[in-house]
Design a protein around this motif. Structure first.
Motif, PDB file in Angstrom:
ATOM      1  N   ILE A   1       0.842  -1.204   0.000  1.00  0.00           N
ATOM      2  CA  ILE A   1       0.000   0.000   0.000  1.00  0.00           C
ATOM      3  C   ILE A   1       0.875   1.251   0.000  1.00  0.00           C
ATOM      4  O   ILE A   1       0.695   2.153  -0.827  1.00  0.00           O
ATOM      5  CB  ILE A   1      -0.984   0.012   1.187  1.00  0.00           C
ATOM      6  CG1 ILE A   1      -2.050  -1.058   0.983  1.00  0.00           C
ATOM      7  CG2 ILE A   1      -1.639   1.389   1.340  1.00  0.00           C
ATOM      8  CD1 ILE A   1      -3.076  -1.172   2.113  1.00  0.00           C
TER       9      ILE A   1
ATOM     10  N   GLN B   1      -9.867  -1.294   5.013  1.00  0.00           N
ATOM     11  CA  GLN B   1      -9.325  -0.954   6.335  1.00  0.00           C
ATOM     12  C   GLN B   1      -8.328   0.206   6.261  1.00  0.00           C
ATOM     13  O   GLN B   1      -8.068   0.876   7.256  1.00  0.00           O
ATOM     14  CB  GLN B   1      -8.641  -2.170   6.966  1.00  0.00           C
ATOM     15  CG  GLN B   1      -9.592  -3.257   7.391  1.00  0.00           C
ATOM     16  CD  GLN B   1      -8.870  -4.553   7.774  1.00  0.00           C
ATOM     17  OE1 GLN B   1      -7.643  -4.630   7.752  1.00  0.00           O
ATOM     18  NE2 GLN B   1      -9.654  -5.568   8.114  1.00  0.00           N
ATOM     19  N   ASN B   2      -7.772   0.436   5.079  1.00  0.00           N
ATOM     20  CA  ASN B   2      -6.809   1.519   4.887  1.00  0.00           C
ATOM     21  C   ASN B   2      -7.430   2.734   4.202  1.00  0.00           C
ATOM     22  O   ASN B   2      -6.709   3.576   3.653  1.00  0.00           O
ATOM     23  CB  ASN B   2      -5.597   1.008   4.100  1.00  0.00           C
ATOM     24  CG  ASN B   2      -4.678   0.191   4.976  1.00  0.00           C
ATOM     25  OD1 ASN B   2      -3.847   0.757   5.683  1.00  0.00           O
ATOM     26  ND2 ASN B   2      -4.846  -1.122   4.972  1.00  0.00           N
TER      27      ASN B   2
ATOM     28  N   GLU C   1     -10.815  -6.247   1.668  1.00  0.00           N
ATOM     29  CA  GLU C   1     -10.935  -5.909   3.090  1.00  0.00           C
ATOM     30  C   GLU C   1      -9.732  -5.097   3.569  1.00  0.00           C
ATOM     31  O   GLU C   1      -9.884  -4.125   4.307  1.00  0.00           O
ATOM     32  CB  GLU C   1     -11.082  -7.183   3.936  1.00  0.00           C
ATOM     33  CG  GLU C   1     -12.367  -7.948   3.703  1.00  0.00           C
ATOM     34  CD  GLU C   1     -12.380  -8.825   2.449  1.00  0.00           C
ATOM     35  OE1 GLU C   1     -11.314  -9.005   1.795  1.00  0.00           O
ATOM     36  OE2 GLU C   1     -13.467  -9.319   2.100  1.00  0.00           O
ATOM     37  N   GLU C   2      -8.539  -5.476   3.120  1.00  0.00           N
ATOM     38  CA  GLU C   2      -7.341  -4.754   3.533  1.00  0.00           C
ATOM     39  C   GLU C   2      -7.345  -3.323   2.997  1.00  0.00           C
ATOM     40  O   GLU C   2      -6.988  -2.383   3.710  1.00  0.00           O
ATOM     41  CB  GLU C   2      -6.074  -5.491   3.094  1.00  0.00           C
ATOM     42  CG  GLU C   2      -4.828  -4.922   3.724  1.00  0.00           C
ATOM     43  CD  GLU C   2      -3.617  -5.831   3.614  1.00  0.00           C
ATOM     44  OE1 GLU C   2      -2.524  -5.348   3.947  1.00  0.00           O
ATOM     45  OE2 GLU C   2      -3.749  -7.001   3.192  1.00  0.00           O
ATOM     46  N   LEU C   3      -7.774  -3.159   1.765  1.00  0.00           N
ATOM     47  CA  LEU C   3      -7.861  -1.814   1.194  1.00  0.00           C
ATOM     48  C   LEU C   3      -8.903  -0.976   1.935  1.00  0.00           C
ATOM     49  O   LEU C   3      -8.668   0.183   2.252  1.00  0.00           O
ATOM     50  CB  LEU C   3      -8.183  -1.885  -0.300  1.00  0.00           C
ATOM     51  CG  LEU C   3      -7.034  -2.331  -1.197  1.00  0.00           C
ATOM     52  CD1 LEU C   3      -7.533  -2.646  -2.602  1.00  0.00           C
ATOM     53  CD2 LEU C   3      -5.932  -1.287  -1.227  1.00  0.00           C
TER      54      LEU C   3
ATOM     55  N   GLY D   1      -8.660 -11.481   0.189  1.00  0.00           N
ATOM     56  CA  GLY D   1      -8.709 -10.521   1.286  1.00  0.00           C
ATOM     57  C   GLY D   1      -8.235  -9.125   0.944  1.00  0.00           C
ATOM     58  O   GLY D   1      -8.213  -8.249   1.813  1.00  0.00           O
ATOM     59  N   ILE D   2      -7.862  -8.882  -0.306  1.00  0.00           N
ATOM     60  CA  ILE D   2      -7.345  -7.559  -0.675  1.00  0.00           C
ATOM     61  C   ILE D   2      -8.411  -6.476  -0.509  1.00  0.00           C
ATOM     62  O   ILE D   2      -8.113  -5.368  -0.068  1.00  0.00           O
ATOM     63  CB  ILE D   2      -6.740  -7.550  -2.093  1.00  0.00           C
ATOM     64  CG1 ILE D   2      -6.050  -6.199  -2.351  1.00  0.00           C
ATOM     65  CG2 ILE D   2      -7.777  -7.846  -3.143  1.00  0.00           C
ATOM     66  CD1 ILE D   2      -5.289  -6.123  -3.646  1.00  0.00           C
TER      67      ILE D   2
END
Length: 143
Positions: free
Chosen positions: A54, A86-87, A82-84, A79-80
């Motif tokens: 990121i 969260q950011n 969800e990770e994006l 899971g990308i």
């Protein structure tokens, strides 16, 4: 003729409209072309990224004055999304890759005059396209 998988189709599509600048990020590609189209100015997230993906993506696009766009597909790591999220990233467009065996069919009854098939657009066509779209001539190298 062999059939292509979705990953291979995505890679060919990216190569068919190449970006002006790119950088590898693990197996991913950071792509930039003066902000012209989201595809040519996005992170192709096929395969495994390098650690800190990121931050590295943000740095690449920040130095070019562009927004960070991640092109997420079924070939992206699980899971990308969800990770994006969260950011602070949000999904803005959904695109689908559809494939079909195809051949060239011309419906000449819809056209008057001759049909000319060429391998590459010439300068006159490109200038007309840029003018029609209202794009500055500086974008010509992107096309």
């Amino acid at each position: 003729m062999r059939e292509l998988g979705i990953e291979e189709v995505e890679r060919h599509a990216a190569a068919a409209w190449p970006c002006v600048q790119s950088e590898s990020l693990g197996e991913w590609k950071l792509r930039a072309t003066f902000g012209v189209t989201k595809k040519a100015n996005s992170v192709q997230t096929i395969g495994v990224p390098s650690p800190g993906w990121i931050e590295a993506s943000e740095h690449f696009y920040q130095k070019l004055g562009l927004s960070v766009i991640f092109m997420v597909s079924s070939n992206s790591p699980h899971g990308i999304d969800e990770e994006l999220e969260q950011n602070g990233y949000e999904k803005i467009d959904e695109c689908y890759t559809m494939v079909k065996k195809a051949g060239l069919r011309l419906h000449t009854s819809l056209h008057s005059g001759e049909i000319l098939l060429i391998d590459e657009a010439d300068d006159a066509w490109l200038h007309s396209f840029l003018s029609l779209e209202g794009f500055p001539d500086e974008r010509a190298s992107a096309y």
